[in-house]
Design a protein around this motif. Structure first.
Motif, PDB file in Angstrom:
ATOM      1  N   PHE A 266      -7.286  27.364  24.771  1.00 44.58           N
ATOM      2  CA  PHE A 266      -8.620  27.611  25.340  1.00 44.58           C
ATOM      3  C   PHE A 266      -9.619  27.623  24.200  1.00 44.58           C
ATOM      4  N   ASP A 267     -10.854  27.193  24.483  1.00 46.41           N
ATOM      5  CA  ASP A 267     -11.738  26.944  23.339  1.00 46.41           C
ATOM      6  C   ASP A 267     -12.358  28.197  22.717  1.00 46.41           C
ATOM      7  N   LYS A 268     -12.294  29.343  23.381  1.00 44.29           N
ATOM      8  CA  LYS A 268     -12.827  30.559  22.741  1.00 44.29           C
ATOM      9  C   LYS A 268     -11.684  31.367  22.129  1.00 44.29           C
ATOM     10  N   MET A 269     -11.706  31.499  20.821  1.00 45.24           N
ATOM     11  CA  MET A 269     -10.711  32.354  20.172  1.00 45.24           C
ATOM     12  C   MET A 269     -11.048  33.815  20.421  1.00 45.24           C
ATOM     13  N   TRP A 270     -10.035  34.659  20.351  1.00 43.97           N
ATOM     14  CA  TRP A 270     -10.192  36.103  20.466  1.00 43.97           C
ATOM     15  C   TRP A 270     -10.137  36.683  19.060  1.00 43.97           C
TER      16      TRP A 270
ATOM     17  N   GLY B   9     -12.897  24.403  15.145  1.00 46.25           N
ATOM     18  CA  GLY B   9     -12.155  24.842  16.327  1.00 46.25           C
ATOM     19  C   GLY B   9     -11.722  23.656  17.192  1.00 46.25           C
ATOM     20  N   LYS B  10     -12.631  22.713  17.392  1.00 47.42           N
ATOM     21  CA  LYS B  10     -12.300  21.532  18.218  1.00 47.42           C
ATOM     22  C   LYS B  10     -11.159  20.729  17.593  1.00 47.42           C
ATOM     23  N   HIS B  11     -11.196  20.619  16.276  1.00 46.84           N
ATOM     24  CA  HIS B  11     -10.137  19.904  15.555  1.00 46.84           C
ATOM     25  C   HIS B  11      -8.780  20.589  15.794  1.00 46.84           C
TER      26      HIS B  11
ATOM     27  N   TRP C  75      -5.463  32.582  19.190  1.00 46.48           N
ATOM     28  CA  TRP C  75      -5.644  31.486  20.130  1.00 46.48           C
ATOM     29  C   TRP C  75      -5.017  31.884  21.456  1.00 46.48           C
ATOM     30  N   PHE C  76      -5.693  31.551  22.556  1.00 42.96           N
ATOM     31  CA  PHE C  76      -5.146  31.784  23.890  1.00 42.96           C
ATOM     32  C   PHE C  76      -4.536  30.459  24.339  1.00 42.96           C
ATOM     33  N   LEU C  77      -3.228  30.463  24.501  1.00 45.92           N
ATOM     34  CA  LEU C  77      -2.492  29.207  24.687  1.00 45.92           C
ATOM     35  C   LEU C  77      -1.789  29.167  26.033  1.00 45.92           C
ATOM     36  N   THR C  78      -1.659  27.976  26.570  1.00 47.84           N
ATOM     37  CA  THR C  78      -0.849  27.807  27.777  1.00 47.84           C
ATOM     38  C   THR C  78      -0.020  26.539  27.668  1.00 47.84           C
ATOM     39  N   ASN C  79       1.102  26.584  28.365  1.00 48.30           N
ATOM     40  CA  ASN C  79       1.984  25.434  28.447  1.00 48.30           C
ATOM     41  C   ASN C  79       1.337  24.400  29.369  1.00 48.30           C
ATOM     42  N   ARG C  80       1.163  23.191  28.885  1.00 50.28           N
ATOM     43  CA  ARG C  80       0.429  22.183  29.660  1.00 50.28           C
ATOM     44  C   ARG C  80       1.052  21.948  31.042  1.00 50.28           C
TER      45      ARG C  80
END
Ligand code: X2X
Length: 333
Positions: A142-146, A127-129, A240-245
């Motif tokens: 975000f580090d916790k996948m759904w 996951g970190k990779h 994956w829960f993603l956001t625009n930086r």
């Protein structure tokens, strides 16, 4: 007072009598979007999280939830996310692999045999990779996948019992090279169709089958257009829960921390919801007329091995990512 709190104590509002000022406009109106039905745990838990975030930021951050492909297909939303038009997006790792290829590695056929292996991998070094690879594309994952779930195979026509039954079988797969490769290797004729168009594609027989977790089949009412469900468990899939930086960094560090903690916490609750659904939905789906078939999944896996599928994808992902996967799944090739 609530007014004083929401306006940050500037005192400017004190002279205004208008009731509209009683609740300050949120400073950040943001959108979270995805393809899943509104009552899937992904959206139920995110609506809850959004309320927690609104309260926790004293009304500054209002994340509106847009389920059910309301803002377009996964591909549409991924480009909106990249441009900043969409702030938060949840999607299968296999689909966002069009941008970050290694994100699909968790969907390698028959890699994980249970949830213990899944969470060890995606909450751990693999996951970190993947998170680091998203960062290179200016996307914060975000580090916790759904959880989406282990995927099963359904058919409107004859039941799928062995890999031979997949020969020439027109099966809808999500738009993603790994999915197409997996079902081609199994001998089927996969066709890529966005989720929002899948129900009608099955209804009009553009495809005869589908592969999906039980929860997706249930909440999107796929049992209305499918007859048999074979318990192939051919892959695990998660969001994956993603956001625009750039949009995310427009928020204060305090608000960002609250959002990350709240969303990750919601992800853990959502995992438990999906686990409970996996246990209860078979009965519900059977009652809706779906016929469940136990299959020898190892025959499908053998077919995949013989086709060269594992070797091909191992060479695409490279030694490092592949060994992180195998550390959790055991030797695959
Ligand atoms: O498109 C699908 O099949 C779905 C809903 O399972 C995904 O999220 C990939």
């Amino acid at each position: 007072s609530r007014r004083g709190l929401l306006l940050g104590g500037t005192g400017l509002a004190v002279g205004f009598a208008s009731p509209s000022i009683l609740r300050a406009e949120p400073q950040f109106k943001m959108k979270f979007a995805n393809i899943m039905p509104a009552d899937h745990p992904l959206n139920v838990r995110m609506r809850e999280a959004s309320e927690t975030i609104l309260k926790g930021t004293d009304g500054r951050v209002d994340i509106q939830v847009f389920p059910n492909s309301q803002l377009g297909t996964d591909a549409d939303m991924l480009s909106q996310l990249r441009s900043g038009a969409l702030e938060f997006f949840a999607s299968s790792g296999l689909i966002v692999a069009t941008l970050v290829p290694v994100a699909a590695i968790t969907g390698i056929g028959f890699a994980f045999s249970d949830y213990k292996q899944v969470w060890n991998a995606v909450d751990g070094p693999l996951g970190k990779h993947i998170v680091a690879s998203f960062a290179k594309a200016n996307i914060v994952a975000f580090d916790k996948m759904w959880d989406n779930g282990f995927r099963q195979t359904t058919s409107a026509r004859s039941p799928i019992k062995t890999p031979d039954d997949l020969k020439g079988f027109k099966i809808r797969v999500p738009p993603s090279p790994l999915w197409t490769s997996l079902f081609k290797s199994l001998g089927a004729s996969p066709t890529s169709i966005p989720w929002g168009e899948t129900y009608s594609a099955l209804q009009t027989k553009v495809a005869d089958g589908l592969e999906n977790p039980l929860a997706g089949i249930y909440f999107a009412k796929m049992y209305e257009v499918q007859k048999y469900l074979s318990e192939t468990n051919h892959m695990w899939d998660g969001f994956w829960f993603l956001t625009n930086r750039r949009s995310f960094e427009g928020l204060s560090a305090t608000d960002r921390d609250l959002i990350v903690a709240t969303v990750n916490d919601a992800a853990l609750k959502q995992r438990a919801d999906v686990a409970a659904l996996n246990n209860s939905l078979q009965g519900e789906l059977a009652a809706k007329g779906l016929e469940f078939l136990k299959v020898d999944a190892s025959a499908f896996r053998t077919k995949l091995q013989q086709s060269g599928f594992y070797g091909e994808w191992k060479s695409k992902y490279g030694e490092e990512a592949w060994s992180l996967l195998e550390a959790a799944s055991g030797k695959l090739s």
